[in-house]
Design a protein around this motif. Sequence first.
Motif, PDB file in Angstrom:
ATOM      1  N   VAL A 297       0.861  -1.184   0.000  1.00 53.51           N
ATOM      2  CA  VAL A 297       0.000   0.000   0.000  1.00 53.51           C
ATOM      3  C   VAL A 297       0.895   1.232   0.000  1.00 53.51           C
ATOM      4  N   PRO A 298       0.382   2.373  -0.482  1.00 54.96           N
ATOM      5  CA  PRO A 298       1.197   3.586  -0.438  1.00 54.96           C
ATOM      6  C   PRO A 298       1.495   3.980   1.010  1.00 54.96           C
ATOM      7  N   LEU A 299       2.678   4.488   1.236  1.00 49.53           N
ATOM      8  CA  LEU A 299       3.070   4.942   2.557  1.00 49.53           C
ATOM      9  C   LEU A 299       2.524   6.345   2.781  1.00 49.53           C
ATOM     10  N   LEU A 300       1.627   6.489   3.742  1.00 52.15           N
ATOM     11  CA  LEU A 300       1.028   7.779   4.051  1.00 52.15           C
ATOM     12  C   LEU A 300       1.356   8.163   5.486  1.00 52.15           C
ATOM     13  N   PHE A 301       1.558   9.433   5.702  1.00 56.18           N
ATOM     14  CA  PHE A 301       1.785   9.961   7.033  1.00 56.18           C
ATOM     15  C   PHE A 301       0.563  10.772   7.432  1.00 56.18           C
ATOM     16  N   PRO A 302       0.230  10.846   8.716  1.00 58.90           N
ATOM     17  CA  PRO A 302      -0.977  11.573   9.137  1.00 58.90           C
ATOM     18  C   PRO A 302      -1.028  13.017   8.637  1.00 58.90           C
ATOM     19  N   ASP A 303       0.103  13.729   8.659  1.00 64.30           N
ATOM     20  CA  ASP A 303       0.073  15.109   8.186  1.00 64.30           C
ATOM     21  C   ASP A 303      -0.140  15.179   6.681  1.00 64.30           C
ATOM     22  N   GLU A 304       0.325  14.160   5.962  1.00 64.44           N
ATOM     23  CA  GLU A 304       0.121  14.111   4.518  1.00 64.44           C
ATOM     24  C   GLU A 304      -1.373  14.038   4.208  1.00 64.44           C
ATOM     25  N   LEU A 305      -2.106  13.258   4.962  1.00 66.00           N
ATOM     26  CA  LEU A 305      -3.544  13.137   4.780  1.00 66.00           C
ATOM     27  C   LEU A 305      -4.248  14.452   5.096  1.00 66.00           C
ATOM     28  N   LEU A 306      -3.833  15.105   6.165  1.00 59.31           N
ATOM     29  CA  LEU A 306      -4.428  16.387   6.541  1.00 59.31           C
ATOM     30  C   LEU A 306      -4.191  17.447   5.468  1.00 59.31           C
ATOM     31  N   TYR A 307      -2.951  17.552   4.996  1.00 61.77           N
ATOM     32  CA  TYR A 307      -2.637  18.544   3.967  1.00 61.77           C
ATOM     33  C   TYR A 307      -3.340  18.224   2.652  1.00 61.77           C
ATOM     34  N   ARG A 308      -3.489  16.952   2.325  1.00 61.25           N
ATOM     35  CA  ARG A 308      -4.200  16.569   1.107  1.00 61.25           C
ATOM     36  C   ARG A 308      -5.660  17.017   1.165  1.00 61.25           C
ATOM     37  N   HIS A 309      -6.316  16.760   2.281  1.00 63.34           N
ATOM     38  CA  HIS A 309      -7.724  17.159   2.403  1.00 63.34           C
ATOM     39  C   HIS A 309      -7.878  18.679   2.434  1.00 63.34           C
ATOM     40  N   ALA A 310      -6.968  19.358   3.102  1.00 67.55           N
ATOM     41  CA  ALA A 310      -7.032  20.822   3.138  1.00 67.55           C
ATOM     42  C   ALA A 310      -6.816  21.407   1.747  1.00 67.55           C
ATOM     43  N   ALA A 311      -5.828  20.886   1.010  1.00 71.35           N
ATOM     44  CA  ALA A 311      -5.570  21.369  -0.351  1.00 71.35           C
ATOM     45  C   ALA A 311      -6.735  21.032  -1.273  1.00 71.35           C
ATOM     46  N   GLY A 312      -7.327  19.863  -1.090  1.00 75.54           N
ATOM     47  CA  GLY A 312      -8.485  19.482  -1.890  1.00 75.54           C
ATOM     48  C   GLY A 312      -9.680  20.373  -1.631  1.00 75.54           C
ATOM     49  N   SER A 313      -9.883  20.777  -0.385  1.00 72.94           N
ATOM     50  CA  SER A 313     -11.011  21.659  -0.075  1.00 72.94           C
ATOM     51  C   SER A 313     -10.803  23.042  -0.697  1.00 72.94           C
ATOM     52  N   ILE A 314      -9.558  23.507  -0.718  1.00 73.30           N
ATOM     53  CA  ILE A 314      -9.268  24.785  -1.387  1.00 73.30           C
ATOM     54  C   ILE A 314      -9.484  24.647  -2.886  1.00 73.30           C
ATOM     55  N   ALA A 315      -9.010  23.545  -3.473  1.00 72.01           N
ATOM     56  CA  ALA A 315      -9.171  23.312  -4.914  1.00 72.01           C
ATOM     57  C   ALA A 315     -10.640  23.247  -5.318  1.00 72.01           C
ATOM     58  N   GLN A 316     -11.496  22.740  -4.428  1.00 74.60           N
ATOM     59  CA  GLN A 316     -12.925  22.633  -4.727  1.00 74.60           C
ATOM     60  C   GLN A 316     -13.680  23.925  -4.439  1.00 74.60           C
ATOM     61  N   GLY A 317     -12.971  24.917  -3.890  1.00 74.04           N
ATOM     62  CA  GLY A 317     -13.610  26.192  -3.602  1.00 74.04           C
ATOM     63  C   GLY A 317     -14.312  26.250  -2.260  1.00 74.04           C
ATOM     64  N   ASP A 318     -14.029  25.294  -1.383  1.00 73.36           N
ATOM     65  CA  ASP A 318     -14.676  25.253  -0.074  1.00 73.36           C
ATOM     66  C   ASP A 318     -13.881  25.952   1.022  1.00 73.36           C
ATOM     67  N   GLY A 319     -12.751  26.526   0.681  1.00 73.81           N
ATOM     68  CA  GLY A 319     -11.908  27.165   1.686  1.00 73.81           C
ATOM     69  C   GLY A 319     -11.096  26.140   2.450  1.00 73.81           C
ATOM     70  N   LEU A 320     -10.396  26.606   3.434  1.00 75.45           N
ATOM     71  CA  LEU A 320      -9.519  25.734   4.217  1.00 75.45           C
ATOM     72  C   LEU A 320     -10.336  25.062   5.322  1.00 75.45           C
ATOM     73  N   ASN A 321     -10.681  23.789   5.102  1.00 75.82           N
ATOM     74  CA  ASN A 321     -11.441  23.078   6.126  1.00 75.82           C
ATOM     75  C   ASN A 321     -11.106  21.602   6.134  1.00 75.82           C
ATOM     76  N   TRP A 322     -11.475  20.954   7.235  1.00 72.93           N
ATOM     77  CA  TRP A 322     -11.314  19.519   7.404  1.00 72.93           C
ATOM     78  C   TRP A 322     -12.686  18.949   7.700  1.00 72.93           C
ATOM     79  N   ARG A 323     -13.252  18.243   6.754  1.00 71.25           N
ATOM     80  CA  ARG A 323     -14.581  17.638   6.891  1.00 71.25           C
ATOM     81  C   ARG A 323     -15.642  18.641   7.304  1.00 71.25           C
ATOM     82  N   GLY A 324     -15.601  19.815   6.668  1.00 70.12           N
ATOM     83  CA  GLY A 324     -16.615  20.832   6.906  1.00 70.12           C
ATOM     84  C   GLY A 324     -16.330  21.799   8.031  1.00 70.12           C
ATOM     85  N   SER A 325     -15.249  21.584   8.775  1.00 71.18           N
ATOM     86  CA  SER A 325     -14.901  22.476   9.880  1.00 71.18           C
ATOM     87  C   SER A 325     -13.618  23.233   9.546  1.00 71.18           C
ATOM     88  N   PRO A 326     -13.567  24.524   9.875  1.00 68.22           N
ATOM     89  CA  PRO A 326     -12.348  25.296   9.614  1.00 68.22           C
ATOM     90  C   PRO A 326     -11.148  24.679  10.332  1.00 68.22           C
TER      91      PRO A 326
END
Length: 76
Positions: free
Chosen positions: A5-34
């Motif tokens: 499986v790909p090697l993932l680190f917890p911060d990598e997952l957090l930054y991926r979701h934060a960058a994805g939320s910005i890319a989608q136009g939702d601002g900087l959030n994690w599962r709907g929370s700032p």
Amino acid sequence: TRQEVPLLFPDELLYRHAAGSIAQGDGLNWRGSPVSLPSILYVYLLAPAWSLGSATTGYAASKVIGAVSVAPPAAA
């Protein structure tokens, strides 16, 4: 048996979701929370990668962005 499986680190997952939320136009959030991150510039650098389409393409592009963003300081 061992499954590769790909090697993932917890911060990598957090930054991926934060960058994805910005890319989608939702601002900087994690599962709907700032969210507040210590390295916000890195999240904005990654955001274009996650607007490329598939998760595979976004992940590959984000790895390149990550490598290029640390290369100049490492070369000095």
